[in-house]
Write a protein that holds these residues in place. Structure first.
Motif, PDB file in Angstrom:
ATOM      1  N   ALA A  54       0.862  -1.185   0.000  1.00  0.00           N
ATOM      2  CA  ALA A  54       0.000   0.000   0.000  1.00  0.00           C
ATOM      3  C   ALA A  54       0.895   1.229   0.000  1.00  0.00           C
ATOM      4  N   ALA A  56       0.974   5.725   0.055  1.00  0.00           N
ATOM      5  CA  ALA A  56       0.254   6.969   0.329  1.00  0.00           C
ATOM      6  C   ALA A  56      -0.089   7.634  -0.993  1.00  0.00           C
ATOM      7  N   THR A  64      -1.403   5.404   9.144  1.00  0.00           N
ATOM      8  CA  THR A  64      -1.783   3.997   8.973  1.00  0.00           C
ATOM      9  C   THR A  64      -1.981   3.733   7.491  1.00  0.00           C
ATOM     10  N   LEU A  65      -1.400   2.661   6.991  1.00  0.00           N
ATOM     11  CA  LEU A  65      -1.593   2.218   5.602  1.00  0.00           C
ATOM     12  C   LEU A  65      -1.874   0.724   5.620  1.00  0.00           C
ATOM     13  N   ASP A  69       0.919   0.415  11.099  1.00  0.00           N
ATOM     14  CA  ASP A  69       1.401   1.695  11.597  1.00  0.00           C
ATOM     15  C   ASP A  69       2.746   1.508  12.276  1.00  0.00           C
TER      16      ASP A  69
END
Length: 173
Positions: A54, A56, A64-65, A69
């Motif tokens: 994942a 950003a 959080t992704l 975290d």
């Protein structure tokens, strides 16, 4: 009975930390050397650090992704990217130079705390390929032997880990 109890305790210890950070697995995100500084991009290497990949998609960076975290001395670290074996995050500006501890949590399950040292400054130049600096010529082309900078022109080189800056930058911005 004692052997059975020890085997059970051993299995419990293993399952208590399904995520692991590799020894010396907290490094400068550009140079991959162990020196890191407040505000810099860091890479964290290990296993089971996320359930998948994942990234950003905007700033401010999320903390959080994909259920993952990172906390440094209890402070959330903004995340650029997470995967099962690597996380790219920003070391919060609020972290003072000196000893620090990092914990990765995935869907509520955390790694054992990993100790590392934060330096005042730890510069690293972003590179690609065979250790070539990510350098952009004034005409926006990637600097290379085929596209060298023109005399008296400006070249932009991307560096992380410069430490404190004159104008404060918000962590994650």
């Amino acid at each position: 009975m004692i052997l059975r109890t020890l085997a059970t305790l051993s299995m419990m210890t293993i399952s208590a930390f399904p995520q692991t950070i590799s020894p010396n697995g907290i490094v400068n995100g550009a140079s991959f050397l162990p020196a890191v500084a407040p505000g810099s991009v860091i890479s964290i290497f290990g296993s089971n650090l996320a359930t998948g990949n994942a990234g950003a998609s905007s700033v401010p960076l999320p903390i959080t992704l994909g259920g993952t975290d990172v906390q440094v001395n209890g402070t959330p670290a903004p995340l650029f990217f997470v995967s099962p074996s690597q996380i790219n995050a920003q070391l919060p500006y609020e972290i003072a130079p000196g000893p620090a501890t990092l914990v990765v949590t995935v869907n509520g399950s955390s790694t054992a705390p990993m100790a590392f040292t934060v330096m005042d400054a730890a510069p690293g130049i972003l590179v690609y390929g065979s250790d070539r600096a990510v350098a952009i010529n004034q005409d926006s082309t990637l600097n290379s032997p085929d596209k060298p900078a023109l005399p008296n022109s400006v070249v932009t080189i991307y560096v992380v880990g410069q430490g404190p800056v004159d104008t404060a930058v918000t962590t994650g911005a």
